[in-house]
Design an enzyme around this catalytic site. Structure first.
Site, mmCIF file in Angstrom:
data_model
loop_
_atom_site.group_PDB
_atom_site.id
_atom_site.type_symbol
_atom_site.label_atom_id
_atom_site.label_comp_id
_atom_site.label_asym_id
_atom_site.label_seq_id
_atom_site.Cartn_x
_atom_site.Cartn_y
_atom_site.Cartn_z
ATOM 1 N N ILE A 14 0.839 -1.199 0.000
ATOM 2 C CA ILE A 14 0.000 0.000 0.000
ATOM 3 C C ILE A 14 0.874 1.249 0.000
ATOM 4 O O ILE A 14 1.243 1.775 1.038
ATOM 5 C CB ILE A 14 -0.972 -0.015 1.194
ATOM 6 C CG1 ILE A 14 -1.774 -1.333 1.170
ATOM 7 C CG2 ILE A 14 -1.917 1.193 1.122
ATOM 8 C CD1 ILE A 14 -2.861 -1.411 2.219
ATOM 9 N N HIS A 15 1.224 1.707 -1.184
ATOM 10 C CA HIS A 15 1.937 2.966 -1.312
ATOM 11 C C HIS A 15 0.902 4.048 -1.615
ATOM 12 O O HIS A 15 -0.292 3.828 -1.428
ATOM 13 C CB HIS A 15 3.047 2.860 -2.361
ATOM 14 C CG HIS A 15 2.558 2.419 -3.690
ATOM 15 N ND1 HIS A 15 2.098 3.294 -4.637
ATOM 16 C CD2 HIS A 15 2.404 1.186 -4.213
ATOM 17 C CE1 HIS A 15 1.705 2.633 -5.687
ATOM 18 N NE2 HIS A 15 1.880 1.342 -5.462
ATOM 19 N N LEU A 16 1.373 5.197 -2.074
ATOM 20 C CA LEU A 16 0.466 6.343 -2.145
ATOM 21 C C LEU A 16 -0.821 6.089 -2.942
ATOM 22 O O LEU A 16 -1.907 6.426 -2.476
ATOM 23 C CB LEU A 16 1.209 7.572 -2.702
ATOM 24 C CG LEU A 16 0.452 8.901 -2.569
ATOM 25 C CD1 LEU A 16 0.154 9.241 -1.124
ATOM 26 C CD2 LEU A 16 1.242 10.033 -3.207
ATOM 27 N N ARG B 152 9.009 3.758 -3.256
ATOM 28 C CA ARG B 152 7.760 4.475 -3.402
ATOM 29 C C ARG B 152 7.619 5.664 -2.454
ATOM 30 O O ARG B 152 6.625 6.383 -2.491
ATOM 31 C CB ARG B 152 6.583 3.505 -3.244
ATOM 32 C CG ARG B 152 6.405 2.600 -4.451
ATOM 33 C CD ARG B 152 6.357 3.435 -5.693
ATOM 34 N NE ARG B 152 6.051 2.684 -6.887
ATOM 35 C CZ ARG B 152 4.852 2.585 -7.426
ATOM 36 N NH1 ARG B 152 3.839 3.143 -6.839
ATOM 37 N NH2 ARG B 152 4.667 1.914 -8.530
#
Lengths: 90, 605
Positions: A14-16, B152
């Site tokens: 779960i990145h941006l 990221r």
């Protein structure tokens, strides 16, 4: 209160962008939403909170909701994570 | 008052001035991330060094500081909205998604509350408070296990930088890129690359990044020639310097001299001529003068590249990179999605072969994803097949998708970064296992699908005889093979000059590999940049590669060479080259032998 665990299965986690999808979904419910990764529990409607979880692929999260639509909220969000954040709109 | 013309960053006379800038001509090799040739004046996009005001503030100042912070956030939001406007209607949504997520972070009430509380409680400036709040998120990301996830955090830094810029007060006007400029940057933040305008930007070159960075993906989808991984090249460039960019080969020339300009112009002319000729010649067979057929294949990243491939007259796809999938979407692509994509490519190319390489992550791929911490030694780390064997579920999904698609054309499977026989056996075992599953489930697939391995690690070269007996084909990954053989990181400026495809050690490695394949009776192809370079191609064919795979724009030039030379000449050339003890001498031999065919216009390298 309703709660359910779910494993993060999208890559790399779960990145941006997935976090954006998560909080957008959470905002659709009136219940309060909390997400835990081990010791850490955050507000599931805050993207900062969701990012702080640093949930990589394979992480087991617990999604918890409290409020009038808590069951829908938990199942909706669990589905979102389990479905690898769904098919993105074309 | 100055007229707008005078304030332009680009000199009106766009002809290069001889020796104007400080320093001499610089030629640098990087990673070719988006094809095409371009020449133009440099426009530097430097990350703004933002000073954060760290002082303690008095209680009286806090209210003002909170207001300043809120205003900066509002301005940052407005800025993103404005950037967003430029992208609405774009068919490619990657950029929009980036900006939308950034906007969400800027609107996060909890985040804004944390910063404001910290200003009030700790009596620090908005900048200092913002930094510590963002640092928590960045730290959380940086402690992650996978490189790609850590990388990221770039998005989070990008948002932080944007707010800080507006807090700073003296932020420069968002850079308006002059028309026709070559954008030069150490690296581009996701939101910066999201708004690259193909109308204004002639090419893009960056110090960091690789083929799978945001910037690279966008450059390709917008048809902007781009080269990444150029070391510290941006330090040697001043805005306005004349730059030549070869996005097909990954070569950049800064402040070219008369000779380089002449060569480049010739190259552009050739390319134009070729593209006109290529359609006419597409049907002509690719055979040497003495009748040896040579298969020229194309490297692709997605089905979007197929038009170019068909137009180039390629005999198939020699390398279908699948990393793009994994990057272009926020989640691991599922079996159905992958299957559909492979099917599309296989159907379109049918009956021509399509070699699908399994996910090759690590090294310069995800590691260099815009500006972040790296594994100590990514090239010696978790890459290619090593990653896949650690995540067999990811591999299994991909193999199922490839096998299921295989009935729609001629598919082959290729495994990257093999360094031992155990790995070869293990991946073949997994392929068999997946086949058995599919049989049980009643899915049809190509029972005889060839399974090959990349030869790109010295241990694979050394063991090539054993590996050849248990592989259906070899594919030489020359870029990595050269880097590993010579222990040279091409991205490291101090040693990049040691990267030499014509080093005798490289030649011997190629010879050993091809020889092992020949004895075992399997095919060898090559899919590195060397294949797309006429001199490199001549060597590879002379050694005995039966096909070469390259980026589509290189095809015309190589085909031209193949039709002019004879195989006997190439074999003699290789024999001669193998006797030379230094790279310089090998080069000399090649230049002389091929002068009649390649002409005065040597490749820029």
């Amino acid at each position: 209160m309703t709660e359910q665990p779910v494993t993060v299965s999208n890559y790399p986690g779960i990145h941006l962008h997935p976090a954006d999808l998560f909080v957008r979904k959470a905002a659709q419910y009136r219940s309060e939403v909390w997400v835990s990764n081990g010791e850490l529990t955050v507000n599931g409607k805050s993207i900062m909170g969701v990012l702080l979880l640093a949930a990589e692929t394979g992480t087991v999260l617990t999604i918890r909701a409290e409020g009038p639509d808590e069951q829908d909220a938990v199942s909706g969000l669990v589905d979102l994570v389990a479905s690898k954040f769904g098919e993105e709109k074309k | 008052m100055k007229t707008p013309k005078e304030t332009r960053a680009v000199p009106r006379d766009t002809r290069p001035k001889r020796r104007t800038g400080p320093g001499e001509t610089v030629v640098r090799h990087g990673v070719p991330v988006s094809g095409g040739l371009a020449a133009g004046p440099a426009y530097l996009v430097l990350p703004q060094e933002i000073q954060v005001d760290e002082r303690q503030i008095s209680v009286g100042e806090t209210a003002l500081e909170v207001r300043r912070f809120r205003l900066a956030v509002r301005r940052a939001r407005d800025e993103i909205h404005a950037l967003r406007e430029c992208l609405v209607g774009d068919t490619d949504e990657t950029g929009l998604k980036v900006l939308d997520a950034h906007l969400r972070l800027l609107e996060d009430q909890e985040l804004l509350k944390s910063v404001v509380e910290s200003i009030r409680r700790d009596h620090v400036t908005g900048g200092a408070s913002l930094r510590s709040v963002f640092q928590k998120m960045i730290n959380a990301f940086e402690s992650a296990g996978t490189e790609y996830f850590r990388a990221r955090s770039a998005d989070i830094r990008d948002v932080k930088r944007r707010i800080l810029k507006h807090l700073d007060g003296n932020q420069r006007e968002g850079s308006i890129i002059p028309e026709g400029a070559i954008v030069v940057a150490p690296e581009l933040a996701p939101s910066e690359s999201a708004v690259l305008d193909p109308e204004r930007v002639r090419a893009l070159i960056t110090d960091h990044g690789g083929a799978t960075s945001h910037a690279a993906i966008l450059a390709r989808s917008r048809g902007i020639p781009a080269v990444a991984g150029l070391g510290d090249l941006s330090h040697h460039i001043t805005s306005g310097d004349w730059i030549l960019v070869d996005g097909n080969h990954g070569v950049v020339v800064v402040r070219p001299g008369r000779e380089e300009l002449k060569q480049f112009a010739a190259r552009e002319r050739r390319l134009r001529r070729h593209s006109a000729e290529v359609r006419r010649r597409q049907s002509e067979p690719c055979v040497t003068r003495d009748g040896h057929p040579v298969k020229l294949l194309a490297n692709i990243e997605s089905a979007d590249d197929l038009d170019k491939v068909i137009a180039s007259g390629a005999d198939g796809i020699g390398l279908y990179r699948t990393e793009f999938f994994y990057l272009a979407s926020s989640h691991l692509p599922d079996e159905e999605g992958q299957m559909r994509a492979y099917r599309q490519v296989l159907k379109r190319m049918r009956p021509r072969p399509v070699t699908i390489r399994t996910l090759d992550v690590g090294g310069d791929k995800f590691a260099s994803y815009v500006g972040t911490s790296r594994a100590n030694n990514p090239f010696l780390g978790l890459r290619g097949v090593r990653f896949l064997l650690l995540h067999p579920d990811i591999l299994r999904t991909q193999l199922r998708a490839i096998l299921r698609a295989s009935v729609h054309g001629t598919a082959q499977i290729l495994f990257p970064m093999i360094s031992s026989l155990e790995e070869t056996r293990e991946v073949r075992r997994l392929v068999e296992q997946v086949k058995e599953e599919l049989r049980q489930e009643g899915h049809p697939f190509d029972e005889r699908i060839p399974v090959g391995i990349m030869i790109e690690v010295p241990s694979a070269v050394t063991m090539a005889d054993f590996l050849a007996r248990e592989s259906d084909f070899f594919s030489i990954g020359s870029n990595d093979l050269i880097q590993y053989t010579l222990a040279v990181d091409r991205g490291d400026e101090k040693v990049a000059h040691l990267y030499d495809p014509f080093h005798p050690a490289v030649l011997r490695a190629l010879q050993k590999t091809v020889e092992a394949a020949r004895r075992a009776g399997i095919r060898v192809t090559s899919c590195g940049e060397m294949s797309g370079d006429p001199y490199g191609a001549a060597l590879l064919l002379g050694f005995g590669c039966s096909s070469l795979s390259m980026s589509p724009p290189c095809l015309a030039e190589v085909k031209d060479l193949v039709r002019r030379v004879s195989m006997t000449e190439l074999r003699n050339l290789v024999e001669d080259a193998l006797r030379r003890p230094t790279g310089a001498e090998v080069r000399q031999v090649l230049l002389e032998a091929l002068r009649p065919y390649i002409g005065e216009e040597a490749s820029l390298g």
